[in-house]
Design a protein around this motif. Sequence first.
Motif, mmCIF file in Angstrom:
data_model
loop_
_atom_site.group_PDB
_atom_site.id
_atom_site.type_symbol
_atom_site.label_atom_id
_atom_site.label_comp_id
_atom_site.label_asym_id
_atom_site.label_seq_id
_atom_site.Cartn_x
_atom_site.Cartn_y
_atom_site.Cartn_z
ATOM 1 N N ARG A 129 0.847 -1.182 0.000
ATOM 2 C CA ARG A 129 0.000 0.000 0.000
ATOM 3 C C ARG A 129 0.893 1.246 0.000
ATOM 4 N NH1 ARG A 129 -3.456 -1.701 5.014
ATOM 5 N NH2 ARG A 129 -2.067 -3.469 5.009
ATOM 6 N N LEU A 130 0.471 2.249 -0.747
ATOM 7 C CA LEU A 130 1.192 3.517 -0.752
ATOM 8 C C LEU A 130 0.359 4.563 -0.029
ATOM 9 C CD1 LEU A 130 2.572 3.699 -4.415
ATOM 10 C CD2 LEU A 130 3.863 3.163 -2.336
ATOM 11 N N LEU A 131 1.073 5.486 0.624
ATOM 12 C CA LEU A 131 0.419 6.572 1.353
ATOM 13 C C LEU A 131 0.787 7.891 0.694
ATOM 14 C CD1 LEU A 131 1.759 5.641 4.922
ATOM 15 C CD2 LEU A 131 -0.409 4.916 3.923
ATOM 16 N N TRP A 132 -0.176 8.796 0.587
ATOM 17 C CA TRP A 132 0.121 10.153 0.120
ATOM 18 C C TRP A 132 -0.286 11.095 1.251
ATOM 19 C CZ3 TRP A 132 -2.003 6.353 -2.997
ATOM 20 C CH2 TRP A 132 -1.153 5.903 -4.022
ATOM 21 N N ARG A 133 0.675 11.860 1.748
ATOM 22 C CA ARG A 133 0.457 12.697 2.937
ATOM 23 C C ARG A 133 0.562 14.169 2.572
ATOM 24 N NH1 ARG A 133 5.393 11.684 3.968
ATOM 25 N NH2 ARG A 133 5.540 12.772 5.926
ATOM 26 N N SER A 174 0.928 -5.738 -10.630
ATOM 27 C CA SER A 174 2.145 -5.597 -11.444
ATOM 28 C C SER A 174 3.252 -4.847 -10.693
ATOM 29 C CB SER A 174 1.814 -4.837 -12.725
ATOM 30 O OG SER A 174 1.234 -3.589 -12.381
ATOM 31 N N PHE A 175 2.912 -4.220 -9.591
ATOM 32 C CA PHE A 175 3.888 -3.415 -8.831
ATOM 33 C C PHE A 175 4.924 -4.357 -8.204
ATOM 34 C CE2 PHE A 175 5.342 -0.351 -5.678
ATOM 35 C CZ PHE A 175 5.111 0.873 -6.297
ATOM 36 N N PRO A 176 6.218 -3.976 -8.206
ATOM 37 C CA PRO A 176 7.231 -4.875 -7.625
ATOM 38 C C PRO A 176 7.014 -5.110 -6.122
ATOM 39 C CG PRO A 176 8.217 -2.803 -8.416
ATOM 40 C CD PRO A 176 6.768 -2.747 -8.748
ATOM 41 N N ASP A 177 7.523 -6.261 -5.655
ATOM 42 C CA ASP A 177 7.383 -6.594 -4.233
ATOM 43 C C ASP A 177 8.266 -5.727 -3.344
ATOM 44 O OD1 ASP A 177 5.448 -8.457 -4.355
ATOM 45 O OD2 ASP A 177 6.827 -10.150 -4.661
ATOM 46 N N THR A 178 9.357 -5.241 -3.935
ATOM 47 C CA THR A 178 10.244 -4.381 -3.146
ATOM 48 C C THR A 178 9.628 -2.990 -3.080
ATOM 49 O OG1 THR A 178 11.928 -5.495 -4.411
ATOM 50 C CG2 THR A 178 12.682 -3.755 -2.916
ATOM 51 N N PRO A 179 9.478 -2.449 -1.891
ATOM 52 C CA PRO A 179 8.857 -1.118 -1.804
ATOM 53 C C PRO A 179 9.793 -0.047 -2.353
ATOM 54 C CG PRO A 179 9.690 -1.795 0.353
ATOM 55 C CD PRO A 179 9.885 -2.959 -0.584
ATOM 56 N N PRO A 180 9.225 1.062 -2.852
ATOM 57 C CA PRO A 180 10.096 2.196 -3.159
ATOM 58 C C PRO A 180 10.762 2.652 -1.860
ATOM 59 C CG PRO A 180 7.757 2.760 -3.444
ATOM 60 C CD PRO A 180 7.821 1.328 -3.065
ATOM 61 N N ARG A 181 11.934 3.287 -1.939
ATOM 62 C CA ARG A 181 12.626 3.695 -0.710
ATOM 63 C C ARG A 181 11.727 4.614 0.118
ATOM 64 N NH1 ARG A 181 17.288 4.437 2.298
ATOM 65 N NH2 ARG A 181 17.400 6.509 3.200
ATOM 66 N N SER A 182 11.675 4.339 1.427
ATOM 67 C CA SER A 182 10.829 5.169 2.275
ATOM 68 C C SER A 182 11.549 6.473 2.594
ATOM 69 C CB SER A 182 10.425 4.430 3.546
ATOM 70 O OG SER A 182 11.200 3.290 3.748
ATOM 71 N N ASP A 183 11.207 7.491 1.818
ATOM 72 C CA ASP A 183 11.806 8.819 1.981
ATOM 73 C C ASP A 183 10.681 9.753 2.419
ATOM 74 O OD1 ASP A 183 12.685 11.370 1.646
ATOM 75 O OD2 ASP A 183 13.309 11.152 -0.443
ATOM 76 N N TRP A 184 10.781 10.280 3.636
ATOM 77 C CA TRP A 184 9.706 11.104 4.183
ATOM 78 C C TRP A 184 9.460 12.351 3.337
ATOM 79 C CZ3 TRP A 184 6.552 8.976 7.435
ATOM 80 C CH2 TRP A 184 7.014 8.045 8.368
#
Length: 417
Positions: free
Chosen positions: A185-189, A241-251
């Motif tokens: 899941r992705l979050l947009w803050r 289709s999204f990769p299993d590795t998350p994008p880097r968690s950059d605040w």
Amino acid sequence: MKIAIAGGGIGGLTLALLCHRHGIEAEVWEASETLRPLGVGINLLPHAVRILSELGLRDALAEIAIETSSLSYYNKRGQRIWHEPRGLAAGYDWPQFSIHRGEFQMLLHRTVVERLGADAVHTGHSFETVLDSGARGQARFALRRRTDNAEVQASADVLVGADGIHSAVRRHFYPTGDLPRFSRRLLWRAVTEAPPYLDGRSMFMAGHQDQKFVAYPISEPLRRQGRSLVNWIAELRVPDSFPDTPPRSDWNKQVDKAVFRAAFADWQWDWIDIPALIDGAEAIYEFPMVDKDPLPRWTFDRVTLLGDAAHPMYPIGSNGSAQAILDARYLVDSLLGTPDTGYALREYEAERLPRTAGIVLRNRMNGPEQVMQLAEERAPQGFADIGQVIPHAELEAISQRYKQLAGFDRQSMQGSR
Ligand SMILES: Cc1cc2nc3c(=O)[nH]c(=O)nc-3n(C[C@H](O)[C@H](O)[C@H](O)COP(=O)(O)OP(=O)(O)OC[C@H]3O[C@@H](n4cnc5c(N)ncnc54)[C@H](O)[C@@H]3O)c2cc1C
């Protein structure tokens, strides 16, 4: 005794203040050159506010933060599933504050400088490695100075890794295999200035585990002007289709609203206009919902971990900052309780590791937000009466069990010191 703290975030700065209050020398090593008010909103639950109040910060918090009055869960059609008063409105002696993370960090930083002196915070020093974990006494460690890239070595009776979700202290002890777990899941803050909704102090969440919108106002000065600074988070499950590795968690990673806005285009109800909130934001930050598996241990001789470095968790249940603050309190209590420093660190870990591991695991099961998922599974087309879908007792039990797990149910707060 001297405590060195790697990381001047929420947990590290609170620990420095608690050490100072109890006569323990503390110094903070922070990677950023200058502390800037980064981040968007967070919640400080009553058990964390109690600790901050003991540090004399309650009035300063009340000046900037919203005293949250209630929390409500809705389905994706804006029908209410559960509503509960929070903080003072729920009968606690301490409020729940919804606050801008960056403003809170700046308040902590100012207070540390006032009380411990400017020399107690070494900004622009990135922790690199442990040189000696202190089996025979002092912990020694190396940092990299931003200004000239020079290595700096330091030592202390205790080193605390409070260096956040990408902790370098943690990496020293767990160099391989300790990877972020991606919830897919992705979050947009973001924050948006808007007219107040409901009573101007209410937090709400709508949707279910694959599509959710969370909002709460965070500025008391704006509330007094009849406006709201609404902190909001939109959440979506990523496609297969999204990769299993998350994008880097950059605040601080900014993205355009076009990435997710369409999914919420019809989330307009008579009490809130979610597309308008999304459209009103100046900057939107993307963050993957990640955590890490609980660790077998945090303490190695005179080195230990705290906050996100020790137990990164999904941002469910509004608990991340509160648990870092609780860690700090228990760590100082343990150090005060015995002259055997190694024992104190192990005792801190014995108390806090299982508790926070329980929260990490429960958050993977949606924590208190499970009520939204139940409503989605049992009544995907909505409902006329929530009582027909989820009995009140079931809703209440989910809310109460999570409060007990996270340590802020009223009964246990009244029972403890
Ligand atoms: C820039 C930023 C923005 C954030 N925004 C949000 C938000 O909007 N919403 C939310 O829920 N949570 C946010 N968080 C996370 C939130 O603050 C934490 O989950 C929670 O408060 C626990 O606090 P912590 O002290 O463990 O970690 P953090 O508050 O993340 O603090 C960690 C600190 O360690 C420093 N650091 C990192 N690596 C090193 C190193 N090698 N050496 C020395 N110092 C180091 C970081 O700069 C930071 O100041 C943010 C964190 C950061 C750093």
